[in-house]
Write an enzyme that holds these catalytic residues in place. Structure first.
Site, PDB file in Angstrom:
ATOM      1  N   SER A 127     -44.591   1.623  -9.539  1.00 31.47           N
ATOM      2  CA  SER A 127     -45.319   2.185 -10.135  1.00 31.47           C
ATOM      3  C   SER A 127     -45.512   3.462 -10.846  1.00 31.47           C
ATOM      4  CB  SER A 127     -46.551   2.880  -9.175  1.00 31.47           C
ATOM      5  OG  SER A 127     -47.553   3.621  -9.798  1.00 31.47           O
ATOM      6  N   GLU A 129     -46.960   5.459 -11.487  1.00 32.70           N
ATOM      7  CA  GLU A 129     -47.462   6.706 -10.749  1.00 32.70           C
ATOM      8  C   GLU A 129     -46.020   8.033 -10.640  1.00 32.70           C
ATOM      9  OE1 GLU A 129     -50.606   8.841  -9.491  1.00 32.70           O
ATOM     10  OE2 GLU A 129     -50.928   7.695 -11.310  1.00 32.70           O
ATOM     11  N   TYR A 151     -48.757   9.557  -2.071  1.00 30.46           N
ATOM     12  CA  TYR A 151     -48.304   7.680  -2.924  1.00 30.46           C
ATOM     13  C   TYR A 151     -47.217   7.735  -3.806  1.00 30.46           C
ATOM     14  CZ  TYR A 151     -48.999   3.584  -5.489  1.00 30.46           C
ATOM     15  OH  TYR A 151     -48.987   2.686  -6.069  1.00 30.46           O
TER      16      TYR A 151
HETATM   17  P1  NDP Z   1     -54.406  -4.117  -3.208  1.00 35.28           P
HETATM   18  O1  NDP Z   1     -54.208  -2.557  -2.541  1.00 35.28           O
HETATM   19  O2  NDP Z   1     -55.127  -4.506  -3.998  1.00 35.28           O
HETATM   20  O3  NDP Z   1     -53.358  -4.696  -2.200  1.00 35.28           O
HETATM   21  C1  NDP Z   1     -52.724  -3.795  -1.150  1.00 35.28           C
HETATM   22  C2  NDP Z   1     -51.984  -5.164  -0.112  1.00 35.28           C
HETATM   23  O4  NDP Z   1     -50.772  -4.171   0.991  1.00 35.28           O
HETATM   24  C3  NDP Z   1     -53.700  -5.754   0.759  1.00 35.28           C
HETATM   25  O5  NDP Z   1     -53.087  -7.227   0.905  1.00 35.28           O
HETATM   26  C4  NDP Z   1     -53.413  -5.108   2.205  1.00 35.28           C
HETATM   27  O6  NDP Z   1     -53.557  -6.337   2.810  1.00 35.28           O
HETATM   28  C5  NDP Z   1     -51.642  -5.047   1.936  1.00 35.28           C
HETATM   29  N1  NDP Z   1     -51.535  -3.816   3.255  1.00 35.28           N
HETATM   30  C6  NDP Z   1     -51.462  -2.512   3.523  1.00 35.28           C
HETATM   31  N2  NDP Z   1     -51.184  -2.130   4.906  1.00 35.28           N
HETATM   32  C7  NDP Z   1     -50.394  -2.901   5.000  1.00 35.28           C
HETATM   33  C8  NDP Z   1     -49.147  -2.600   6.377  1.00 35.28           C
HETATM   34  N3  NDP Z   1     -49.191  -2.618   7.229  1.00 35.28           N
HETATM   35  N4  NDP Z   1     -49.299  -4.433   6.391  1.00 35.28           N
HETATM   36  C9  NDP Z   1     -49.712  -5.492   5.883  1.00 35.28           C
HETATM   37  N5  NDP Z   1     -49.725  -5.651   4.814  1.00 35.28           N
HETATM   38  C10 NDP Z   1     -50.865  -4.676   4.299  1.00 35.28           C
HETATM   39  O7  NDP Z   1     -53.276  -3.216  -4.066  1.00 35.28           O
HETATM   40  P2  NDP Z   1     -52.953  -4.115  -5.595  1.00 35.28           P
HETATM   41  O8  NDP Z   1     -52.436  -5.633  -5.721  1.00 35.28           O
HETATM   42  O9  NDP Z   1     -53.678  -3.872  -6.868  1.00 35.28           O
HETATM   43  O10 NDP Z   1     -51.032  -3.680  -5.508  1.00 35.28           O
HETATM   44  C11 NDP Z   1     -49.791  -4.298  -5.064  1.00 35.28           C
HETATM   45  C12 NDP Z   1     -49.090  -3.546  -5.345  1.00 35.28           C
HETATM   46  O11 NDP Z   1     -48.674  -2.684  -6.371  1.00 35.28           O
HETATM   47  C13 NDP Z   1     -49.400  -2.467  -3.845  1.00 35.28           C
HETATM   48  O12 NDP Z   1     -47.921  -1.660  -3.901  1.00 35.28           O
HETATM   49  C14 NDP Z   1     -49.533  -1.020  -5.163  1.00 35.28           C
HETATM   50  O13 NDP Z   1     -49.100   0.145  -5.293  1.00 35.28           O
HETATM   51  C15 NDP Z   1     -48.126  -1.276  -5.999  1.00 35.28           C
HETATM   52  N6  NDP Z   1     -48.747  -1.373  -7.882  1.00 35.28           N
HETATM   53  C16 NDP Z   1     -50.453  -1.583  -8.088  1.00 35.28           C
HETATM   54  C17 NDP Z   1     -50.633  -1.215  -9.637  1.00 35.28           C
HETATM   55  C18 NDP Z   1     -51.738  -1.393 -10.130  1.00 35.28           C
HETATM   56  O14 NDP Z   1     -52.208  -0.888 -10.882  1.00 35.28           O
HETATM   57  N7  NDP Z   1     -52.290  -2.289  -9.606  1.00 35.28           N
HETATM   58  C19 NDP Z   1     -49.525  -0.588 -10.175  1.00 35.28           C
HETATM   59  C20 NDP Z   1     -48.301  -0.221 -10.194  1.00 35.28           C
HETATM   60  C21 NDP Z   1     -47.959  -0.501  -8.760  1.00 35.28           C
HETATM   61  P3  NDP Z   1     -55.388  -5.639   3.800  1.00 35.28           P
HETATM   62  O15 NDP Z   1     -56.440  -6.927   2.432  1.00 35.28           O
HETATM   63  O16 NDP Z   1     -55.426  -5.803   4.891  1.00 35.28           O
HETATM   64  O17 NDP Z   1     -55.182  -4.440   3.158  1.00 35.28           O
HETATM   65  P1  GDR Z   2     -54.383   5.931 -10.114  1.00 35.64           P
HETATM   66  O1  GDR Z   2     -55.997   4.718 -10.617  1.00 35.64           O
HETATM   67  O2  GDR Z   2     -54.846   6.533  -9.250  1.00 35.64           O
HETATM   68  O3  GDR Z   2     -54.132   5.706 -11.712  1.00 35.64           O
HETATM   69  O4  GDR Z   2     -53.798   4.446  -9.292  1.00 35.64           O
HETATM   70  P2  GDR Z   2     -57.494   5.298 -10.244  1.00 35.64           P
HETATM   71  O5  GDR Z   2     -58.510   3.520 -10.815  1.00 35.64           O
HETATM   72  O6  GDR Z   2     -57.605   4.969  -8.613  1.00 35.64           O
HETATM   73  O7  GDR Z   2     -57.610   6.468 -10.502  1.00 35.64           O
HETATM   74  C1  GDR Z   2     -57.142   6.458 -12.247  1.00 35.64           C
HETATM   75  C2  GDR Z   2     -57.865   7.778 -13.033  1.00 35.64           C
HETATM   76  O8  GDR Z   2     -59.192   7.602 -12.955  1.00 35.64           O
HETATM   77  C3  GDR Z   2     -59.578   9.073 -12.647  1.00 35.64           C
HETATM   78  N1  GDR Z   2     -61.008   9.003 -11.668  1.00 35.64           N
HETATM   79  C4  GDR Z   2     -61.411   8.113 -10.949  1.00 35.64           C
HETATM   80  N2  GDR Z   2     -60.784   7.234 -10.120  1.00 35.64           N
HETATM   81  C5  GDR Z   2     -61.520   6.693  -9.083  1.00 35.64           C
HETATM   82  N3  GDR Z   2     -60.645   5.996  -7.786  1.00 35.64           N
HETATM   83  N4  GDR Z   2     -62.328   7.141  -8.752  1.00 35.64           N
HETATM   84  C6  GDR Z   2     -63.012   7.726  -9.978  1.00 35.64           C
HETATM   85  O9  GDR Z   2     -64.698   7.873  -9.168  1.00 35.64           O
HETATM   86  C7  GDR Z   2     -62.142   8.514 -10.419  1.00 35.64           C
HETATM   87  N5  GDR Z   2     -62.887   9.314 -11.625  1.00 35.64           N
HETATM   88  C8  GDR Z   2     -61.688   9.833 -12.085  1.00 35.64           C
HETATM   89  C9  GDR Z   2     -58.301   9.528 -11.206  1.00 35.64           C
HETATM   90  O10 GDR Z   2     -58.171  10.829 -10.907  1.00 35.64           O
HETATM   91  C10 GDR Z   2     -57.176   8.751 -11.985  1.00 35.64           C
HETATM   92  O11 GDR Z   2     -56.666   9.981 -12.424  1.00 35.64           O
HETATM   93  C11 GDR Z   2     -53.513   2.743  -9.486  1.00 35.64           C
HETATM   94  C12 GDR Z   2     -52.779   2.004  -8.315  1.00 35.64           C
HETATM   95  O12 GDR Z   2     -53.586   0.724  -8.319  1.00 35.64           O
HETATM   96  C13 GDR Z   2     -51.887   3.208  -7.691  1.00 35.64           C
HETATM   97  O13 GDR Z   2     -51.644   1.793  -6.914  1.00 35.64           O
HETATM   98  C14 GDR Z   2     -50.752   2.220  -8.729  1.00 35.64           C
HETATM   99  O14 GDR Z   2     -49.265   2.410  -8.367  1.00 35.64           O
HETATM  100  C15 GDR Z   2     -51.355   3.214 -10.325  1.00 35.64           C
HETATM  101  O15 GDR Z   2     -52.518   2.519 -10.412  1.00 35.64           O
HETATM  102  C16 GDR Z   2     -50.209   2.358 -11.851  1.00 35.64           C
END
Ligand code: NDP
Ligand code: GDR
Length: 333
Positions: A127, A129, A151
């Site tokens: 990520s 992050e 995280y």
């Molecule tokens: P989501 O939060 O939508 O999905 C997370 C998944 O992980 C769900 O299927 C959840 O299952 C599963 N999970 C959580 N805990 C466990 C566990 N203990 N055992 C098995 N499965 C588990 O994430 P995204 O699809 O957005 O992201 C996918 C991956 O990419 C994540 O690792 C995230 O950190 C990473 N990532 C995401 C980014 C983004 O912008 N979306 C950017 C960079 C990295 P359940 O449905 O049961 O909760």
């Molecule tokens: P992020 O996504 O932390 O970048 O992680 P998120 O959308 O939660 O926050 C992005 C930015 O928005 C600001 N923010 C808020 N965020 C949330 N969730 N709710 C609010 O009300 C709000 N107001 C302002 C946050 O402070 C932050 O700066 C996501 C996840 O998908 C991670 O798993 C992944 O790794 C990174 O993107 C890349």
């Protein structure tokens, strides 16, 4: 027929990746953690119309024995480790769980592959992050990391362990350092989906305001459908490597609000309120990625603009809420 195993298949990326792999002719297996709400857990796969085309197997990322059993039983050609406690804000409340799932969980999958199916290609969901308190204005594969949350620290551990398994055991293990990517299937707690859901509720008269935290942070937002294609491309390369995946454009939460509310003809400033309760103990202020390596080596590039994605997300949330509409909010000229 090639076989893939996806952890996190019920999440945003897992669902889109499953769809892409099915379209490519793969047999797709997904690791599913046991839940009392099994009927709703496959909602994203159902939304995409593929729930009955994937094979779900019970397991948990924190349970090495289930990982070994599943990988050994399926013998996949490709393993995509997408499962995580992925909500940054929650990681301060549950740092140990986040470390166990997001950090150690990835190593459980690496171990399972190493022990019972070492020829499988492995993808780790790293990520942006991990860049956290950014050390360079534009972040690429060579930018030093500075994690700012439990995280991000857990992801960094998983990232380096993936590199480690590649270098120590010769595994075809790649990390995708993905910047934020969104879609109508984004979890409701993340800011983009929270905003588009709020816009739909307000437009339809189901809510009066939307509470947010820091509006000044900026993110490099792409579309999840584009980003799962990058994951797949990484595993099609002869050599495993790490890649930044990003659009190269960064936008503030404030401007995202303006776009989303503007899509339905509303002025965001009339509806968005800020709450100190939603601020994070440490913030990642700016993220902006340089995906030159992916563009060059993978021939990957994003196909969806932020404007198109915002429109798609708002429309999807409007459709979701339309069934229970009260009086619509008047549209400003
Ligand atoms: P989501 O939060 O939508 O999905 C997370 C998944 O992980 C769900 O299927 C959840 O299952 C599963 N999970 C959580 N805990 C466990 C566990 N203990 N055992 C098995 N499965 C588990 O994430 P995204 O699809 O957005 O992201 C996918 C991956 O990419 C994540 O690792 C995230 O950190 C990473 N990532 C995401 C980014 C983004 O912008 N979306 C950017 C960079 C990295 P359940 O449905 O049961 O909760
Ligand atoms: P992020 O996504 O932390 O970048 O992680 P998120 O959308 O939660 O926050 C992005 C930015 O928005 C600001 N923010 C808020 N965020 C949330 N969730 N709710 C609010 O009300 C709000 N107001 C302002 C946050 O402070 C932050 O700066 C996501 C996840 O998908 C991670 O798993 C992944 O790794 C990174 O993107 C890349």
């Amino acid at each position: 027929m090639r076989t893939a195993l996806i952890t996190g298949i019920t999440g945003q990326d897992g669902a889109y990746l499953a769809q892409l792999l099915l379209d490519q002719g793969y047999a797709v297996h997904g690791l599913l953690r046991r839940s009392a709400s099994a009927d709703v857990i496959g909602e994203r796969l159902r939304w995409l119309g593929i729930l009955d085309r994937v094979k779900l197997v019970d397991g948990d990322l924190m349970d090495l024995s289930s990982a070994i059993r599943i990988v050994g039983g399926i013998k996949p050609d490709e393993v995509y480790n997408l499962a995580a406690q992925s909500f940054v804000a929650a990681s301060w409340q549950q740092p140990l769980l986040t470390g166990a799932v997001t950090g150690m969980g990835a190593v459980n999958m690496l171990e399972a592959v190493r022990i019972v199916c070492p020829q499988a290609r492995f993808y780790q969901a790293s990520s942006s992050e991990m860049f956290g308190k950014i050390q360079q204005a534009v972040q690429s594969e060579s930018t030093p990391f500075y994690p700012r949350s439990p995280y991000a620290a857990a992801k960094l551990y998983a990232h380096w362990m993936t590199v480690n398994y590649r270098e120590s055991f010769g595994m075809h293990a790649s990390s995708g350092i993905l910047f934020n990517h969104e879609s109508p299937l984004r979890g409701i707690e993340f800011v983009t989906r929270k905003v588009t859901d709020g816009v739909a509720r307000i437009k339809l008269g189901l809510a009066r305001e939307l509470q947010l935290g820091n509006l000044d942070a900026t993110r490099d937002w792409g579309h999840a459908r584009d980003y799962v294609r990058a994951m797949w491309l990484m595993l099609q390369q002869d050599e495993a490597q790490d890649y930044v995946i990003a659009t190269g454009r960064t936008t503030s939460i404030r401007d995202f609000c303006a776009m989303a509310f503007g899509h339905v003809g509303l002025d965001w400033q009339e509806f968005v309120r800020t709450s100190a309760d939603l601020l994070r103990p440490a913030e990642v202020e700016v993220l902006l990625g340089d995906a030159t390596k992916a563009r060059t080596k993978l021939r990957w590039q994003p196909s969806v603009t932020l404007e198109t994605m915002v429109a798609e997300m708002v429309e999807a949330d409007l459709a979701r809420h339309r069934g229970r509409t009260a009086a619509p909010v008047a549209t400003r000229a």
